[in-house]
Scaffold this active site. Structure first.
Site, PDB file in Angstrom:
ATOM      1  CG  HIS A 239      12.944  55.823  -2.725  1.00  0.00           C
ATOM      2  ND1 HIS A 239      12.169  54.826  -3.293  1.00  0.00           N
ATOM      3  CD2 HIS A 239      12.669  56.956  -3.438  1.00  0.00           C
ATOM      4  CE1 HIS A 239      11.483  55.325  -4.307  1.00  0.00           C
ATOM      5  NE2 HIS A 239      11.758  56.622  -4.411  1.00  0.00           N
TER       6      HIS A 239
ATOM      7  CB  SER B 199      21.727  48.959  27.397  1.00  0.00           C
ATOM      8  OG  SER B 199      22.285  47.673  27.551  1.00  0.00           O
TER       9      SER B 199
ATOM     10  CE  LYS C 270      22.261  51.120  22.355  1.00  0.00           C
ATOM     11  NZ  LYS C 270      21.828  49.771  22.045  1.00  0.00           N
TER      12      LYS C 270
ATOM     13  CG  ASN D 164      18.771  51.845  24.123  1.00  0.00           C
ATOM     14  OD1 ASN D 164      19.601  52.051  23.255  1.00  0.00           O
ATOM     15  ND2 ASN D 164      18.874  50.864  25.011  1.00  0.00           N
TER      16      ASN D 164
ATOM     17  CD  GLU E  15      13.465  51.122  20.547  1.00  0.00           C
ATOM     18  OE1 GLU E  15      13.978  50.203  19.914  1.00  0.00           O
ATOM     19  OE2 GLU E  15      13.838  51.438  21.688  1.00  0.00           O
TER      20      GLU E  15
END
Ligand code: ARG
Length: 484
Positions: A159, A280, A286, A288, A293
């Site tokens: 969960h 970014s 940042k 990333n 992704e």
């Protein structure tokens, strides 16, 4: 291909075909991926026609020499194909331009319907060969990294809540296990591909004395496809491939989500090296996880491709239908993803460093060893439901008083239940808790070691299956040897 109008040969509907209709219906751009397969298939077909006396040996020689010449120019990037309805017509016309009338005998006992079925199989067979190698490399990478990660401890999640202590070795081996199932699925797709369709003709075979098995053996297929009418309309092999790719991408996607999450400040489990982290355009601070992704994002292409293929096929009458040409998009994207995704995931993971301290902190601060204490009570004769309640109260008390399960004083614990002895409390030691779970599939060092052996064996088997599949590039020279 050059610019300009599309050709209007007889096979493409003749001179009366409206140019805009031809432009809308052509598959030539996407078909270029099938070029090598088309040439190899035509060489095998020409050899068989000559061996059966359907065409003359000199004709076959001229055809094969011409096809090989086209292939060489294609490999050098100097081939310009005439703009045609599809790759089959374009190759035939280019051949005719090079060798003249001898090209006219090549299409005996063949239709583009069985020709495209063959090309697609050869193309996907090559893709499956590459995918098996890349997935095996990924499995091997994960198993090797796991062997070196037995002393990094982190929580498992259920969960998306911290659940139980595990080793990084156990987690990485778990990832690898999912990919071994992909090896099985691609193995199945490969066997579903390995049926030679040539000789089915347009829909019902041919009256010419062909030898289908000659072509099958030359191209290295395991068997012949069965019914001609089923063969020309069958794209199950592409569905199997698209499913295999979709499932692979789902696994890639789930591992990627772990990396995306683990690299957040909230988790802080991993650091991405500068080789894969992206900045970014606006926020200077940042780093990333774009690679992970995008690996996750690309799963949509494979799953969408599978849906597209299923939808295209579902209402078609038996026999060949031009709708089937729409198989090209999903086939091309699945073929590309099935190798690129495992390859890039392995590369991404190699650029991820785990923070041992942060991982351990997440374990102990959330009392993930609670189940271990409950099981320690069970092994001392306490019924599990009772031990679950006792340890539940211990956890609440620890939270109130600011202890972890490793620091709670024995006296406080005994205040809850006298059976919470020092010995029982000692089972909260993370390394021991992990090593004690020796049930098959569990976290113990011995179980993980056994698992790693199985993973490496699966990678070995996949590499053998990869080596058995003949590469298209080697078939062109081999089948171009003199026609006897
Ligand atoms: N371009 C077609 C395809 O990809 C090849 C077969 C076309 N057959 C035909 N009779 N028009 O499916």
């Amino acid at each position: 291909m050059s610019g300009g109008s599309l050709a209007k040969t007889a096979a493409s509907g003749g001179a009366s075909m409206l140019p805009e209709v031809l432009a809308f219906t052509t598959s030539l751009a996407e078909d270029m991926a099938l070029f090598s397969a088309d040439v190899v298939g035509s060489i095998a077909h020409a050899r068989m026609l000559a061996a059966q006396g359907i065409i003359k040996k000199e004709e076959a020689r001229a055809i094969i020499k011409g096809l090989r010449g086209l292939h060489d120019r294609w490999e050098q990037g100097t081939l310009t194909l005439p703009e045609e309805e599809d790759v089959h017509m374009a190759v035939e016309r280019a051949l005719q331009a090079d060798i003249g009338d001898a090209a006219k005998v090549l299409h005996a006992a063949r239709s583009r319907n069985d020709q495209v079925a063959l090309d697609l199989r050869l193309f996907l067979r090559e893709s499956a060969k590459n995918a098996l190698a890349e997935i095996a490399t990924l499995v091997r990478y994960l198993a090797t990294r796991a062997a070196a990660s037995t002393d990094v401890f982190l929580p498992s999640y259920t969960h998306r809540q911290r659940a139980q202590p595990i080793s990084l070795a156990f987690l990485l081996a778990g990832y690898a296990e999912a990919f071994t199932r992909d090896l099985d699925t691609f193995g199945f797709a490969l066997s579903s591909l390995s049926r030679s369709p040539l000789g089915s003709g347009a829909s019902s075979g041919t009256s010419l004395p062909i030898d289908r098995d000659n072509v099958r053996a030359a191209l290295g297929f395991d068997a012949l496809s069965g019914s001609a009418i089923d063969t020309v309309g069958d794209r199950d092999f592409a569905l199997d491939y698209a499913y295999a790719t979709s499932k692979l991408l789902v696994h890639v996607s789930r591992v990627s989500t772990d990396m995306v999450d683990f690299s957040t400040s909230e988790f802080g489990f991993v650091k991405l090296s500068s080789g894969i982290a992206m900045g970014s355009s606006m926020m200077p601070q940042k780093r990333n996880p774009d690679l992970f992704e995008l690996l996750r994002g690309k799963s949509g292409k494979a799953i969408g491709g599978l849906m597209q293929l299923l939808t295209t096929m579902k209402g078609l009458p038996f026999g060949y239908n031009r709708d089937q040409q729409e198989d090209r998009g999903p086939i091309l994207s699945c073929a590309a993803l099935s190798s690129a995704a495992p390859k890039m995931l392995a590369l991404g993971l190699a650029n991820v460093e785990f923070d041992k301290e942060r991982c351990l902190m997440a374990l102990t601060s959330d009392m993930t060893q609670a189940t271990d204490l409950a099981e320690a009570l069970v092994s001392r004769g306490v019924p599990f439901r009772e031990s679950h309640g006792i340890v539940g109260s211990l956890v609440s008390m620890c939270k109130e008083r600011g202890y972890s399960l490793l620091t709670v004083p024995e006296a406080d614990a005994r205040g809850i239940d006298p059976r919470l002895t020092a010995e029982v409390l000692a089972t909260a030691d993370v390394a021991k808790a992990i090593d004690r779970k020796a049930s098959p599939g569990g976290t113990s060092k011995a179980r993980v070691e056994e698992h790693l052996t199985r993973l490496l064996a699966a990678a070995d088997a996949a590499e053998r299956a990869h080596a058995k599949v003949p590469a298209l590039g080697t078939l062109v020279p081999r089948l171009s040897e003199d026609v006897s």
